[in-house]
Design an enzyme around this catalytic site. Structure first.
Site, PDB file in Angstrom:
ATOM      1  N   ARG A  72       0.803  -1.223   0.000  1.00 30.30           N
ATOM      2  CA  ARG A  72       0.000   0.000   0.000  1.00 30.30           C
ATOM      3  C   ARG A  72       0.837   1.274   0.000  1.00 30.30           C
ATOM      4  O   ARG A  72       0.360   2.329  -0.408  1.00 30.30           O
ATOM      5  CB  ARG A  72      -1.000  -0.043   1.162  1.00 30.30           C
ATOM      6  CG  ARG A  72      -2.103  -1.045   0.888  1.00 30.30           C
ATOM      7  CD  ARG A  72      -2.973  -1.264   2.101  1.00 30.30           C
ATOM      8  NE  ARG A  72      -2.752  -2.568   2.690  1.00 30.30           N
ATOM      9  CZ  ARG A  72      -3.092  -2.888   3.941  1.00 30.30           C
ATOM     10  NH1 ARG A  72      -3.640  -1.995   4.722  1.00 30.30           N
ATOM     11  NH2 ARG A  72      -2.891  -4.106   4.389  1.00 30.30           N
ATOM     12  N   GLU A 109       0.261  -6.779  12.453  1.00 31.04           N
ATOM     13  CA  GLU A 109      -0.856  -6.979  13.383  1.00 31.04           C
ATOM     14  C   GLU A 109      -1.510  -8.344  13.162  1.00 31.04           C
ATOM     15  O   GLU A 109      -2.009  -8.952  14.095  1.00 31.04           O
ATOM     16  CB  GLU A 109      -1.900  -5.856  13.215  1.00 31.04           C
ATOM     17  CG  GLU A 109      -3.020  -5.916  14.228  1.00 31.04           C
ATOM     18  CD  GLU A 109      -4.076  -4.833  14.043  1.00 31.04           C
ATOM     19  OE1 GLU A 109      -3.912  -3.954  13.166  1.00 31.04           O
ATOM     20  OE2 GLU A 109      -5.082  -4.884  14.771  1.00 31.04           O
TER      21      GLU A 109
HETATM   22  O1  LIG Z   1       2.583  -2.002  11.801  1.00 29.80           O
HETATM   23  P1  LIG Z   1       2.358  -3.402  11.343  1.00 29.80           P
HETATM   24  O2  LIG Z   1       1.748  -4.288  12.391  1.00 29.80           O
HETATM   25  O3  LIG Z   1       3.589  -3.985  10.725  1.00 29.80           O
HETATM   26  O4  LIG Z   1       1.247  -3.367  10.205  1.00 29.80           O
HETATM   27  C1  LIG Z   1       1.237  -2.416   9.177  1.00 29.80           C
HETATM   28  C2  LIG Z   1       1.493  -3.024   7.835  1.00 29.80           C
HETATM   29  O5  LIG Z   1       0.512  -4.050   7.545  1.00 29.80           O
HETATM   30  C3  LIG Z   1      -0.016  -3.813   6.246  1.00 29.80           C
HETATM   31  O6  LIG Z   1       0.792  -4.396   5.261  1.00 29.80           O
HETATM   32  P2  LIG Z   1       0.752  -5.930   4.779  1.00 29.80           P
HETATM   33  O7  LIG Z   1       2.034  -6.571   5.177  1.00 29.80           O
HETATM   34  O8  LIG Z   1      -0.507  -6.587   5.214  1.00 29.80           O
HETATM   35  O9  LIG Z   1       0.843  -5.788   3.217  1.00 29.80           O
HETATM   36  P3  LIG Z   1      -0.162  -5.355   2.057  1.00 29.80           P
HETATM   37  O10 LIG Z   1      -0.015  -3.877   1.933  1.00 29.80           O
HETATM   38  O11 LIG Z   1       0.395  -6.101   0.906  1.00 29.80           O
HETATM   39  O12 LIG Z   1      -1.573  -5.770   2.434  1.00 29.80           O
HETATM   40  C4  LIG Z   1       0.025  -2.306   6.127  1.00 29.80           C
HETATM   41  O13 LIG Z   1      -0.081  -1.875   4.787  1.00 29.80           O
HETATM   42  C5  LIG Z   1       1.357  -1.969   6.750  1.00 29.80           C
HETATM   43  O14 LIG Z   1       2.440  -2.086   5.834  1.00 29.80           O
HETATM   44  N1  LIG Z   2      -5.877  -2.745  11.365  1.00 34.88           N
HETATM   45  C1  LIG Z   2      -5.310  -2.715  10.158  1.00 34.88           C
HETATM   46  N2  LIG Z   2      -5.992  -2.253   9.086  1.00 34.88           N
HETATM   47  C2  LIG Z   2      -5.406  -2.215   7.858  1.00 34.88           C
HETATM   48  N3  LIG Z   2      -4.171  -2.626   7.610  1.00 34.88           N
HETATM   49  C3  LIG Z   2      -3.449  -3.081   8.641  1.00 34.88           C
HETATM   50  N4  LIG Z   2      -2.180  -3.550   8.709  1.00 34.88           N
HETATM   51  C4  LIG Z   2      -1.930  -3.889   9.988  1.00 34.88           C
HETATM   52  N5  LIG Z   2      -2.999  -3.664  10.763  1.00 34.88           N
HETATM   53  C5  LIG Z   2      -3.966  -3.151   9.942  1.00 34.88           C
END
Ligand SMILES: O=P(O)(O)OC[C@H]1O[C@H](OP(=O)(O)OP(=O)(O)O)[C@H](O)[C@@H]1O
Ligand SMILES: Nc1ncnc2[nH]cnc12
Length: 220
Positions: A72, A109
């Site tokens: 993202r 998370e």
């Molecule tokens: O602070 P954290 O607990 O690390 O969570 C935050 C991360 O989780 C999600 O990414 P994800 O790895 O799910 O990747 P995505 O964007 O491909 O869905 C979000 O876009 C952040 O990068």
């Molecule tokens: N609560 C949440 N919503 C969207 N993206 C996430 N990545 C980690 N935690 C998240």
């Protein structure tokens, strides 16, 4: 201008409240509140507002490049980098790019990830890198990104996110929640600033889901 002098766009201020209306949450990937940036990406005026706020915040403080986190951060980072006329750097999940350095495995998370990577020629010693992602929760993902910049001897100016989940910053020990502050301290990242425009306090837009909605989020 130093980061400490930036006064505009306080967290959960007027602009944040408006954008928060376009950031719905719903149960997904096994967590009760998944915050979906797809809401404001679909509204050009609001998406533009988000980009403008970040551009405004970082225009004066002297950055060399903008690093976006897979996936993202790849949506938000490029328009910000272009507006600032700075290079955009991809920080990708493992195995996607040649000639990379990798961080250690990390947790989010709702999942576990086997490291972030960056191409080793994209950051050089002393370069000032702005890290962009959509959301910070436990800080696992940002920690990995910070490690990559440090491995290449760059400097993280700030980690900037649209959403900062404050519940993870310093949760009570009996909450069972992971602590972002502890993680950053354990990794030596405690001096790296993190800024989020919107906290969970004003994310009140619960999505109305169709009858029979099931959580079909997948680990990746
Ligand atoms: O602070 P954290 O607990 O690390 O969570 C935050 C991360 O989780 C999600 O990414 P994800 O790895 O799910 O990747 P995505 O964007 O491909 O869905 C979000 O876009 C952040 O990068
Ligand atoms: N609560 C949440 N919503 C969207 N993206 C996430 N990545 C980690 N935690 C998240």
């Amino acid at each position: 201008m130093a980061l400490s002098e930036i006064k505009k766009y306080e967290q959960d201020g007027g602009e944040a409240k408006e954008i928060a209306q376009y950031l719905p949450w719903f149960p997904f990937k096994g967590i009760p509140r998944f915050y979906d940036i797809g809401g404001f990406l679909y509204e050009p005026a609001i998406f533009q507002k988000v980009v403008d706020i970040f551009v405004d915040r970082y225009r004066e403080i002297g950055i060399d490049s903008v690093a976006g986190l897979d996936a993202r951060g790849f949506i938000l980072g490029p328009p910000i980098a272009l507006a600032l006329k700075k290079p955009f750097i991809m920080m990708r999940k493992k195995g996607k790019m040649p000639n990379t350095v990798s961080s250690d495995d990390y947790k989010t998370e709702y999942g576990s990830r086997s490291g972030l990577t960056v191409q080793r020629d994209k950051i050089t010693k002393g370069q000032r890198v702005l890290i962009i992602d959509d959301l910070v929760a436990t800080g696992g993902t940002l920690s990995s990104a910070i490690s990559l910049v440090k491995m290449l001897e760059g400097i993280v100016v700030e980690c900037a996110c649209v959403v900062e989940l404050k519940m993870f910053i310093d949760p009570p020990a009996d909450s069972g929640l992971p602590s972002r502050s502890k993680l950053f301290k354990d990794l030596g990242h405690q001096d790296v600033p993190v800024w989020g425009l919107i906290s969970e306090d004003i994310l009140t837009n619960k999505a109305s889901l169709p009858e029979g909605y099931v959580d079909d989020g997948e680990e990746h």
